[in-house]
Motif scaffolding. Structure first.
Motif, PDB file in Angstrom:
ATOM      1  N   GLN A 295       7.539  18.790   5.096  1.00  0.00           N
ATOM      2  CA  GLN A 295       7.114  17.614   6.267  1.00  0.00           C
ATOM      3  C   GLN A 295       7.860  16.326   5.781  1.00  0.00           C
ATOM      4  OE1 GLN A 295       4.891  18.239   8.842  1.00  0.00           O
ATOM      5  NE2 GLN A 295       5.087  20.236   8.109  1.00  0.00           N
ATOM      6  N   LEU A 296       8.291  15.748   6.727  1.00  0.00           N
ATOM      7  CA  LEU A 296       9.195  14.145   6.572  1.00  0.00           C
ATOM      8  C   LEU A 296       7.944  13.412   5.760  1.00  0.00           C
ATOM      9  CD1 LEU A 296      10.140  13.622  10.243  1.00  0.00           C
ATOM     10  CD2 LEU A 296      11.438  14.897   8.322  1.00  0.00           C
ATOM     11  N   ARG A 297       8.964  12.909   4.776  1.00  0.00           N
ATOM     12  CA  ARG A 297       8.048  11.973   3.854  1.00  0.00           C
ATOM     13  C   ARG A 297       7.498  10.681   4.494  1.00  0.00           C
ATOM     14  NH1 ARG A 297      10.264  10.428  -2.247  1.00  0.00           N
ATOM     15  NH2 ARG A 297       8.346   9.304  -2.809  1.00  0.00           N
ATOM     16  N   ALA A 298       6.359  10.530   4.179  1.00  0.00           N
ATOM     17  CA  ALA A 298       5.729   9.213   4.853  1.00  0.00           C
ATOM     18  C   ALA A 298       6.283   8.017   4.080  1.00  0.00           C
ATOM     19  CB  ALA A 298       4.459   9.244   4.619  1.00  0.00           C
ATOM     20  N   PRO A 299       6.419   6.804   4.805  1.00  0.00           N
ATOM     21  CA  PRO A 299       7.128   5.710   4.199  1.00  0.00           C
ATOM     22  C   PRO A 299       6.149   4.872   3.239  1.00  0.00           C
ATOM     23  CG  PRO A 299       6.726   5.366   6.522  1.00  0.00           C
ATOM     24  CD  PRO A 299       6.650   6.737   6.366  1.00  0.00           C
ATOM     25  N   GLU A 300       4.973   5.260   3.633  1.00  0.00           N
ATOM     26  CA  GLU A 300       3.891   4.355   2.859  1.00  0.00           C
ATOM     27  C   GLU A 300       3.749   5.029   1.524  1.00  0.00           C
ATOM     28  OE1 GLU A 300       3.556   5.917   5.956  1.00  0.00           O
ATOM     29  OE2 GLU A 300       3.096   4.487   7.063  1.00  0.00           O
ATOM     30  N   SER A 301       4.370   6.309   1.140  1.00  0.00           N
ATOM     31  CA  SER A 301       4.464   6.910  -0.119  1.00  0.00           C
ATOM     32  C   SER A 301       5.366   6.049  -1.083  1.00  0.00           C
ATOM     33  CB  SER A 301       4.634   8.155  -0.178  1.00  0.00           C
ATOM     34  OG  SER A 301       5.972   8.535   0.219  1.00  0.00           O
ATOM     35  N   LEU A 302       6.301   5.181  -0.580  1.00  0.00           N
ATOM     36  CA  LEU A 302       7.204   4.499  -1.453  1.00  0.00           C
ATOM     37  C   LEU A 302       6.424   3.242  -1.931  1.00  0.00           C
ATOM     38  CD1 LEU A 302      10.462   5.255   0.474  1.00  0.00           C
ATOM     39  CD2 LEU A 302       9.495   6.568  -1.642  1.00  0.00           C
ATOM     40  N   ALA A 303       6.307   2.912  -3.088  1.00  0.00           N
ATOM     41  CA  ALA A 303       5.517   1.776  -3.551  1.00  0.00           C
ATOM     42  C   ALA A 303       6.853   0.687  -3.481  1.00  0.00           C
ATOM     43  CB  ALA A 303       5.105   2.128  -4.884  1.00  0.00           C
ATOM     44  N   ALA A 304       6.753  -0.467  -2.666  1.00  0.00           N
ATOM     45  CA  ALA A 304       7.717  -1.605  -2.732  1.00  0.00           C
ATOM     46  C   ALA A 304       7.136  -2.693  -2.451  1.00  0.00           C
ATOM     47  CB  ALA A 304       8.543  -1.004  -1.484  1.00  0.00           C
ATOM     48  N   ASP A 305       5.741  -2.842  -2.447  1.00  0.00           N
ATOM     49  CA  ASP A 305       4.996  -4.216  -2.252  1.00  0.00           C
ATOM     50  C   ASP A 305       5.740  -5.404  -3.206  1.00  0.00           C
ATOM     51  OD1 ASP A 305       3.610  -2.931  -0.300  1.00  0.00           O
ATOM     52  OD2 ASP A 305       1.847  -2.630  -1.645  1.00  0.00           O
ATOM     53  N   GLN A 306       6.039  -5.019  -4.264  1.00  0.00           N
ATOM     54  CA  GLN A 306       6.411  -6.142  -5.305  1.00  0.00           C
ATOM     55  C   GLN A 306       7.760  -6.453  -5.020  1.00  0.00           C
ATOM     56  OE1 GLN A 306       5.374  -5.743  -9.308  1.00  0.00           O
ATOM     57  NE2 GLN A 306       3.642  -4.544  -8.877  1.00  0.00           N
ATOM     58  N   ALA A 307       8.859  -5.489  -4.695  1.00  0.00           N
ATOM     59  CA  ALA A 307      10.301  -5.625  -4.619  1.00  0.00           C
ATOM     60  C   ALA A 307      10.373  -6.034  -3.287  1.00  0.00           C
ATOM     61  CB  ALA A 307      10.978  -4.285  -4.818  1.00  0.00           C
ATOM     62  N   LEU A 308       9.689  -5.926  -2.338  1.00  0.00           N
ATOM     63  CA  LEU A 308       9.720  -6.795  -1.033  1.00  0.00           C
ATOM     64  C   LEU A 308       8.817  -7.526  -0.761  1.00  0.00           C
ATOM     65  CD1 LEU A 308      10.487  -3.287   0.987  1.00  0.00           C
ATOM     66  CD2 LEU A 308      12.046  -4.632  -0.129  1.00  0.00           C
ATOM     67  N   ALA A 309       8.292  -8.512  -1.716  1.00  0.00           N
ATOM     68  CA  ALA A 309       7.577  -9.495  -1.554  1.00  0.00           C
ATOM     69  C   ALA A 309       8.507 -10.662  -1.180  1.00  0.00           C
ATOM     70  CB  ALA A 309       6.864  -9.712  -2.609  1.00  0.00           C
TER      71      ALA A 309
ATOM     72  N   LEU B 104      14.777   6.801   1.552  1.00  0.00           N
ATOM     73  CA  LEU B 104      15.032   6.362   0.279  1.00  0.00           C
ATOM     74  C   LEU B 104      16.025   5.327   0.256  1.00  0.00           C
ATOM     75  CD1 LEU B 104      14.400   9.513  -2.272  1.00  0.00           C
ATOM     76  CD2 LEU B 104      12.848   7.509  -1.910  1.00  0.00           C
ATOM     77  N   THR B 105      17.097   5.737   1.006  1.00  0.00           N
ATOM     78  CA  THR B 105      18.387   4.836   0.739  1.00  0.00           C
ATOM     79  C   THR B 105      18.160   3.565   1.642  1.00  0.00           C
ATOM     80  OG1 THR B 105      19.972   6.610   0.783  1.00  0.00           O
ATOM     81  CG2 THR B 105      20.711   4.630   1.583  1.00  0.00           C
ATOM     82  N   ALA B 106      17.327   3.590   2.759  1.00  0.00           N
ATOM     83  CA  ALA B 106      17.121   2.700   3.560  1.00  0.00           C
ATOM     84  C   ALA B 106      16.015   1.623   2.702  1.00  0.00           C
ATOM     85  CB  ALA B 106      16.460   3.004   4.772  1.00  0.00           C
ATOM     86  N   VAL B 107      15.234   2.064   2.071  1.00  0.00           N
ATOM     87  CA  VAL B 107      14.263   1.033   1.377  1.00  0.00           C
ATOM     88  C   VAL B 107      15.171   0.694   0.143  1.00  0.00           C
ATOM     89  CG1 VAL B 107      12.268   1.305  -0.042  1.00  0.00           C
ATOM     90  CG2 VAL B 107      12.210   2.327   2.071  1.00  0.00           C
ATOM     91  N   ARG B 108      15.730   1.534  -0.336  1.00  0.00           N
ATOM     92  CA  ARG B 108      16.583   0.881  -1.600  1.00  0.00           C
ATOM     93  C   ARG B 108      17.667  -0.489  -1.110  1.00  0.00           C
ATOM     94  NH1 ARG B 108      21.588   1.429  -3.040  1.00  0.00           N
ATOM     95  NH2 ARG B 108      21.985   3.145  -1.781  1.00  0.00           N
ATOM     96  N   GLN B 109      18.409  -0.226   0.062  1.00  0.00           N
ATOM     97  CA  GLN B 109      19.291  -1.054   0.463  1.00  0.00           C
ATOM     98  C   GLN B 109      18.559  -2.328   0.774  1.00  0.00           C
ATOM     99  OE1 GLN B 109      21.224   1.019   3.746  1.00  0.00           O
ATOM    100  NE2 GLN B 109      22.537   1.771   2.279  1.00  0.00           N
ATOM    101  N   VAL B 110      17.285  -2.321   1.364  1.00  0.00           N
ATOM    102  CA  VAL B 110      16.481  -3.400   1.510  1.00  0.00           C
ATOM    103  C   VAL B 110      16.018  -4.202   0.403  1.00  0.00           C
ATOM    104  CG1 VAL B 110      14.605  -4.485   2.711  1.00  0.00           C
ATOM    105  CG2 VAL B 110      15.746  -2.733   3.833  1.00  0.00           C
ATOM    106  N   ALA B 111      15.580  -3.462  -0.622  1.00  0.00           N
ATOM    107  CA  ALA B 111      15.403  -3.893  -1.955  1.00  0.00           C
ATOM    108  C   ALA B 111      16.626  -4.577  -2.640  1.00  0.00           C
ATOM    109  CB  ALA B 111      14.558  -2.770  -2.798  1.00  0.00           C
ATOM    110  N   ASP B 112      17.624  -3.785  -2.758  1.00  0.00           N
ATOM    111  CA  ASP B 112      18.883  -4.423  -3.154  1.00  0.00           C
ATOM    112  C   ASP B 112      19.092  -5.847  -2.535  1.00  0.00           C
ATOM    113  OD1 ASP B 112      19.070  -2.081  -4.810  1.00  0.00           O
ATOM    114  OD2 ASP B 112      20.617  -1.461  -3.681  1.00  0.00           O
ATOM    115  N   ALA B 113      19.164  -5.791  -1.287  1.00  0.00           N
ATOM    116  CA  ALA B 113      19.575  -7.302  -0.526  1.00  0.00           C
ATOM    117  C   ALA B 113      18.673  -8.121  -1.022  1.00  0.00           C
ATOM    118  CB  ALA B 113      19.683  -7.159   0.813  1.00  0.00           C
ATOM    119  N   ALA B 114      17.319  -7.867  -1.113  1.00  0.00           N
ATOM    120  CA  ALA B 114      16.305  -8.933  -1.377  1.00  0.00           C
ATOM    121  C   ALA B 114      16.494  -9.371  -3.005  1.00  0.00           C
ATOM    122  CB  ALA B 114      14.859  -8.580  -1.098  1.00  0.00           C
ATOM    123  N   ALA B 115      16.815  -8.358  -3.883  1.00  0.00           N
ATOM    124  CA  ALA B 115      16.931  -8.841  -5.321  1.00  0.00           C
ATOM    125  C   ALA B 115      18.289  -9.504  -5.402  1.00  0.00           C
ATOM    126  CB  ALA B 115      16.984  -7.445  -6.153  1.00  0.00           C
ATOM    127  N   GLN B 116      19.167  -9.211  -4.820  1.00  0.00           N
ATOM    128  CA  GLN B 116      20.584 -10.280  -4.729  1.00  0.00           C
ATOM    129  C   GLN B 116      20.128 -11.394  -4.266  1.00  0.00           C
ATOM    130  OE1 GLN B 116      23.850  -8.732  -2.182  1.00  0.00           O
ATOM    131  NE2 GLN B 116      25.246  -9.273  -3.691  1.00  0.00           N
TER     132      GLN B 116
END
Length: 480
Positions: A32-46, A383-395
């Motif tokens: 099954q397609l992975r659910a985006p809710e399974s990726l913990a990102a609340d702190q990185a994307l705050a 995974l790449t999409a979430v990481r790219q958002v997190a990378d841009a936010a961290a930068q």
């Protein structure tokens, strides 16, 4: 008799279907397609709340020349034209798949002459010995009732593939627009570096003048003079490097808009607005799956692959086709349109695979493997999409801290320069102290400009990571 024949036919079809079902390989549960809710990102994307970018996200920098360049690129890019052509091909495949499920009717006609062989075992005189005209005019009807869902699955796969091609076209436009904006921001940074190089040259020339004067008066040896000359050479090299960067960025922009390098010469110095504070849409990464065209396309390809499993599975079942022919046939031709020339043929045609050397099972297994691959590709894209958002936010966060420190250092350097000028005016120091403090100011200004350029690039990266204004709901409505 007719009822009994129909019962036997139905029983035969059911028996064939059951025997076919038993031969379908068991490939286990499909992934099954992975659910985006399974990726913990609340702190990185705050971050502060914000809306997703709109479909003209580059206008945020308030530079009319940039807006014109993006519009020119989108209108004349071969990449966009290629994606549009692929979309047209995919839509044509949808039309073919839809037509396959409709009754087929065609007209067939022929005229000609025939002389049969007399050596076929018939008595002499039974067959005509001369060439005789003949004709045929008929309508052919064919219909596949799609008992096992093959055509429905083919249509579903083609429809998902066409939607994926449509989203690919949106992705091509996004990547092209982002390339233009990134290169344009690079051009602005190159101009800023050129300004610092000119300031450094002016400082080095003034410092060289002082060194020459002191050497001529015997106050210093030749070493400070050579050091000043080398500093001027480095400054002039930095200017040449900045000019090269400007030329290369203009050439790149000309290519991105589909023109020759002379188009780049007409591009003036960019006037982009300052970078923005970090702000992110709420409910990430869940809402991201409908805002990123690459994610939407990956999901649609997985749906198409799932439908192709249904196509391959239908190969295990008997194929039933209904056909009918009605027409006129006569020898000789002048009898064609008589009532006695009427000919008809109708009935079902059945085909049941019994032994095909494992080809059907291999196709089925291959279709399942393609689906597994499509699911894995979607999961990787998520995974790449979430990481790219997190990378841009961290930068953005890191640059904000660095920029505050660099600005503080720049202000301190300016204060030191003002103090050096006061001491020089009061006769407490010579001009070398002012020139030294000027170099510190230029270096601090260079650091601030570099961080601003990085911050602006981070804004571009964040806009692209958030989908660049793509909205699956809007696209769905537009395609209906």
């Amino acid at each position: 008799m007719r009822i009994r024949s129909q019962n036997w036919l139905a029983a035969g079809l059911a028996a064939m279907a059951l025997s076919a079902c038993a031969s379908v390989p068991d490939l286990g549960a499909a992934p099954q397609l992975r659910a985006p809710e399974s990726l913990a990102a609340d702190q990185a994307l705050a971050a502060a709340p914000a809306a997703f970018p709109d479909d003209r996200w580059w206008t945020r920098w308030q530079d009319p020349q940039l807006d014109a360049l993006v519009a020119e690129a989108l209108a004349g890019s071969p990449d966009v034209a290629l994606a549009t052509a692929r979309l047209a091909q995919a839509q044509a495949m949808v039309g073919q798949a839809r037509a396959a499920g409709e009754p087929q009717v065609d007209l067939e006609a022929s005229v000609g002459g025939v002389r049969p062989s007399l050596n076929q075992g018939f008595p002499r005189g039974f067959l005509p010995e001369n060439v005789r005209s003949q004709g045929y005019l008929g309508l052919n009807f064919a219909f596949d009732p799609d008992l096992w869902g093959r055509q429905r699955a083919q249509l579903a796969a083609a429809t998902s593939g066409a939607r994926a091609a449509e989203v690919d076209a949106a992705q091509a436009r996004l990547l092209l627009a982002s390339s233009v904006v990134r290169t344009y921001a690079d051009l602005m940074g190159a101009f800023a570096r050129r300004d610092r190089a000119l300031e450094t040259i002016a400082n080095a020339e003034a410092d060289l003048g002082v060194a020459r004067e002191r050497n001529a008066r015997g106050l210093d040896s030749a070493m400070p003079l050579r050091a000043a000359e080398e500093a001027l050479d480095r400054a002039e090299g930095s200017l040449a490097l900045a000019d090269e960067e400007i030329a290369l960025a203009r050439n790149m922009l000309a290519a991105l808009v589909g023109q020759g390098p002379d188009r780049g010469l007409a591009i003036a110095r960019p006037q982009m607005a300052d970078p923005f504070a970090l702000a992110l849409p709420q409910n990430l990464p869940a809402d991201l799956v409908g805002r990123r065209p690459d994610l939407v396309a990956a999901r649609l390809r997985a749906e198409a692959a799932a439908a192709r499993i249904g196509v391959a599975r239908a190969d295990f079942y008997p194929s039933v086709n209904l056909a009918a022919v009605i027409g006129l046939q006569a020898v000789p031709l002048d009898l064609l349109f008589r009532q006695s020339s009427l000919t008809t043929q109708f009935g079902p045609a059945l085909r049941l695979p019994i032994f095909e050397g494992g080809a059907i099972a291999a196709r089925y297994e291959g279709a399942r493997a393609q689906y597994d691959e499509a699911v894995a590709a979607y999961d990787a894209a998520l995974l790449t999409a979430v990481r790219q958002v997190a990378d841009a936010a961290a930068q953005k966060r890191a640059i904000a801290t660095q920029l505050a420190e660099a600005t503080e250092a720049y202000n301190a350097a300016r204060a030191q320069l003002a103090l050096a000028r006061q001491r020089t005016d009061a006769g407490l120091a010579d001009s070398r102290a002012v020139l030294s403090e000027q170099r510190d100011v230029i270096a601090a200004e260079r650091s601030v400009a570099a961080l601003v350029a990085r911050d602006r690039q981070a804004d571009v990266a964040l806009a692209v990571a958030l989908g660049g204004g793509f909205d699956e709901m809007t696209t769905d409505e537009g395609s209906q």
